[in-house]
Design an enzyme around this catalytic site. Structure first.
Site, PDB file in Angstrom:
ATOM      1  N   HIS A 108       0.827  -1.206   0.000  1.00 14.24           N
ATOM      2  CA  HIS A 108       0.000   0.000   0.000  1.00 14.24           C
ATOM      3  C   HIS A 108       0.863   1.258   0.000  1.00 14.24           C
ATOM      4  O   HIS A 108       1.842   1.348   0.740  1.00 14.24           O
ATOM      5  CB  HIS A 108      -0.909   0.015   1.241  1.00 14.24           C
ATOM      6  CG  HIS A 108      -2.117   0.882   1.089  1.00 14.24           C
ATOM      7  ND1 HIS A 108      -2.050   2.258   1.086  1.00 14.24           N
ATOM      8  CD2 HIS A 108      -3.424   0.575   0.922  1.00 14.24           C
ATOM      9  CE1 HIS A 108      -3.262   2.755   0.926  1.00 14.24           C
ATOM     10  NE2 HIS A 108      -4.116   1.754   0.825  1.00 14.24           N
TER      11      HIS A 108
ATOM     12  N   GLY B 169       4.876  21.266  11.667  1.00 16.42           N
ATOM     13  CA  GLY B 169       6.089  20.501  11.904  1.00 16.42           C
ATOM     14  C   GLY B 169       7.263  20.946  11.065  1.00 16.42           C
ATOM     15  O   GLY B 169       7.191  21.948  10.338  1.00 16.42           O
TER      16      GLY B 169
ATOM     17  N   ILE C  16      11.491  15.422   6.489  1.00 18.90           N
ATOM     18  CA  ILE C  16      10.844  14.247   7.075  1.00 18.90           C
ATOM     19  C   ILE C  16      11.413  13.932   8.459  1.00 18.90           C
ATOM     20  O   ILE C  16      12.558  14.241   8.760  1.00 18.90           O
ATOM     21  CB  ILE C  16      10.980  13.010   6.173  1.00 18.90           C
ATOM     22  CG1 ILE C  16      12.450  12.613   5.997  1.00 18.90           C
ATOM     23  CG2 ILE C  16      10.326  13.240   4.825  1.00 18.90           C
ATOM     24  CD1 ILE C  16      12.615  11.263   5.319  1.00 18.90           C
ATOM     25  N   HIS C  17      10.594  13.305   9.283  1.00 21.51           N
ATOM     26  CA  HIS C  17      11.103  12.694  10.502  1.00 21.51           C
ATOM     27  C   HIS C  17      11.999  11.534  10.067  1.00 21.51           C
ATOM     28  O   HIS C  17      11.615  10.760   9.181  1.00 21.51           O
ATOM     29  CB  HIS C  17       9.945  12.189  11.360  1.00 21.51           C
ATOM     30  CG  HIS C  17      10.348  11.687  12.704  1.00 21.51           C
ATOM     31  ND1 HIS C  17      10.985  10.481  12.873  1.00 21.51           N
ATOM     32  CD2 HIS C  17      10.232  12.236  13.935  1.00 21.51           C
ATOM     33  CE1 HIS C  17      11.233  10.299  14.156  1.00 21.51           C
ATOM     34  NE2 HIS C  17      10.783  11.352  14.828  1.00 21.51           N
ATOM     35  N   PRO C  18      13.180  11.381  10.622  1.00 24.86           N
ATOM     36  CA  PRO C  18      14.132  10.371  10.113  1.00 24.86           C
ATOM     37  C   PRO C  18      13.603   8.947  10.098  1.00 24.86           C
ATOM     38  O   PRO C  18      14.004   8.150   9.241  1.00 24.86           O
ATOM     39  CB  PRO C  18      15.340  10.513  11.048  1.00 24.86           C
ATOM     40  CG  PRO C  18      14.866  11.322  12.214  1.00 24.86           C
ATOM     41  CD  PRO C  18      13.757  12.169  11.725  1.00 24.86           C
ATOM     42  N   THR C  19      12.710   8.606  11.025  1.00 29.43           N
ATOM     43  CA  THR C  19      12.124   7.258  11.013  1.00 29.43           C
ATOM     44  C   THR C  19      10.614   7.278  10.798  1.00 29.43           C
ATOM     45  O   THR C  19      10.043   6.292  10.354  1.00 29.43           O
ATOM     46  CB  THR C  19      12.420   6.511  12.331  1.00 29.43           C
ATOM     47  OG1 THR C  19      11.897   7.279  13.439  1.00 29.43           O
ATOM     48  CG2 THR C  19      13.911   6.306  12.518  1.00 29.43           C
TER      49      THR C  19
ATOM     50  N   GLY D  62       8.786   9.610   8.924  1.00 29.88           N
ATOM     51  CA  GLY D  62       8.294  10.149   7.657  1.00 29.88           C
ATOM     52  C   GLY D  62       7.431  11.366   7.861  1.00 29.88           C
ATOM     53  O   GLY D  62       7.843  12.346   8.492  1.00 29.88           O
TER      54      GLY D  62
END
Length: 298
Positions: free
Chosen positions: A84, A165, A169-172, A174
């Site tokens: 998905h 925010g 991206i947030h490193p883990t 997203g």
């Protein structure tokens, strides 16, 4: 006496294989005043968990912010694989007005959750559907284009600066799409072929963007564990395009490839009327109404 406000949310988490992690995420909605956990479904092929909850605005806001935090803690998108499309550990969080509220109330809640979760966990958020801040952000598929793997580069474009925010991206974790929308039905049809290209071609002809049915989004995927493929659909307005209409069109297009439909599934909670419409159509019941359903009188 003040009427109670109830809003539905159907957050999609990018974990459908590790039951321990799934239970930790779902626990954020359990045994909380003002929250009703209605359902959660797991799909290993999609590698996705879809949770359905009803809540009053403030308890739902607090629970959802905690759920985002739990997902950021437990899910590393750098290791995520699944059929998905997805952009983050919490891929999408829709809010749907249910009782004594409007789409504006759902929009307000979406923005409050995004602001709090972004500040607390550093997860970027995009507003979509009725909450979108620009036309190109209304459609979730546009936000997901490129998926997690392409998101870092995509976010360098000012057109794709998050609404809440950090600008990357947030490193883990997203990123996450969040917003208000009307009820949506996730309806999947399974085919007796392992070839996902056939499912993709059928999806292309069924979905509105490919010249198919209005209010239908569709994609084709492989169901490797079953040795089948699937046309996975979102029906964004079942009162305008019914479940049975989408089902019949998939069956019709499948004949083009000598493929049969072997089953279907509904993911999450759906309006009763959408299934009654199917019963009325296939049984050819005349002058049927909701008043003839026993449970409607409870």
């Amino acid at each position: 006496m003040e009427k109670e406000i109830w809003i539905e949310s159907v957050p999609n988490f990018s974990e459908g294989r590790d039951l321990k992690k799934i239970e930790q995420i779902v626990d954020t909605f359990r045994a909380r005043a003002g929250i009703k956990l209605l359902d959660y479904s797991i799909d290993p092929d999609h590698n996705r968990c879809v949770v359905t909850v009803l809540g009053q605005p403030e308890p739902l806001k607090q629970a959802m912010v905690e759920a985002v935090g739990r997902a950021v803690e437990l899910i590393d998108m750098n290791r995520h694989e699944g059929q998905h499309p997805r952009i983050g550990c919490v891929d999408v969080i829709p809010f749907i007005p249910v009782r004594n509220c409007t789409i504006q109330d759902a929009d307000r809640l979406a923005r409050e959750v995004a602001k709090l979760a972004a500040e607390r966990y550093g997860q970027p958020f995009y507003l979509y559907e009725k909450s979108a801040t620009a036309p190109h952000r209304v459609d979730l598929a546009n936000i997901r284009k490129g998926q997690f793997e392409g998101l870092r580069e995509k976010m360098k474009d000012p057109m794709w600066k998050p609404d809440f925010g950090p600008d990357t991206i947030h490193p883990t974790g997203g990123a996450t799409a969040i917003g208000a929308r009307m009820p949506l039905i996730c309806f999947n049809v399974n085919l007796d072929t392992p070839n996902p290209e056939i499912a993709r071609q059928i999806a292309l002809r069924v979905r509105h963007i490919g010249g198919g049915l209005h209010f239908v989004k569709a994609l084709g995927i492989a169901l490797e564990d079953r040795n089948q493929s699937q046309v996975s659909m979102n029906l964004t307005d079942y009162t305008r395009t019914s479940v049975y209409t989408a089902f019949e069109m998939v069956k019709m297009e499948a004949r083009r490839y000598g493929v049969r439909v072997v089953g279907s599934e509904v993911v999450g909670i759906v309006p009763m009327q959408s299934l009654l419409d199917c019963a009325e159509y296939y049984l050819q019941i005349e002058d049927f109404s909701m008043d003839q359903v026993l449970e409607s009188h409870l």
